[in-house]
Scaffold this active site. Structure first.
Site, short mmCIF file in Angstrom:
data_model
loop_
_atom_site.label_atom_id
_atom_site.label_comp_id
_atom_site.label_asym_id
_atom_site.label_seq_id
_atom_site.Cartn_x
_atom_site.Cartn_y
_atom_site.Cartn_z
N ILE A 119 0.85 -1.18 0.00
CA ILE A 119 0.00 0.00 0.00
C ILE A 119 0.89 1.23 0.00
CG2 ILE A 119 -1.80 1.25 1.23
CD1 ILE A 119 -2.65 -1.55 0.14
N GLU A 120 0.74 2.05 -1.02
CA GLU A 120 1.47 3.31 -1.15
C GLU A 120 0.49 4.44 -0.85
OE1 GLU A 120 4.06 5.80 -4.49
OE2 GLU A 120 3.18 3.87 -5.01
N LEU A 121 0.83 5.30 0.07
CA LEU A 121 0.03 6.48 0.38
C LEU A 121 0.82 7.69 -0.07
CD1 LEU A 121 -1.11 5.45 3.95
CD2 LEU A 121 -2.36 5.18 1.81
#
Length: 125
Positions: A119-121
């Protein structure tokens, strides 16, 4: 024909409850039940439909596998996102680091969901 947007995507997961817990608590998404028994996670004008591994809905990917996703979500405030992950006991794997998104440069942090999806924020500069 021209594609103009993304409405939803599907994640195959090992445990729908654990997945919902992560995305709701850590990322602020909303759990949604539709079509009687289906589960989705809503955010903005998009959603993630969830399939339970071994009980996927047809049609489906040829090899649906929990943990094979690599997703990038845009946030308003990357520092607030990092603080929320820390508060939930979720390890930030990397970042903030500079990356390039669909609309240009942004800063990103990375973590994993319960299935190991990356998960890249990201926050645009």
């Amino acid at each position: 024909m021209t594609v103009i947007g993304l409405d939803h995507l599907v994640l195959t997961v090992a445990d729908i409850e654990a997945t919902c817990d992560f995305y709701v608590k850590a990322l602020g998404m909303q759990r949604d039940t539709f079509a009687g028994e289906r589960t989705a996670l809503k955010f903005g004008t998009q959603k993630i439909n969830l399939h339970s591994a071994g009980n996927e809905f047809e049609p489906k990917a040829v090899h649906p596998t929990p943990g094979s996703g690599d997703l990038c979500f845009i946030v308003h405030n990357l520092e607030a996102a990092k603080l929320r992950l820390n508060a939930e006991g979720i390890e930030v794997l990397e970042g903030p680091v500079a990356r390039t998104g669909a609309m240009g440069q942004f800063m990103s942090i990375y973590c994993r969901d319960p299935d190991g999806n990356l998960i890249e924020l990201s926050q645009y500069e």
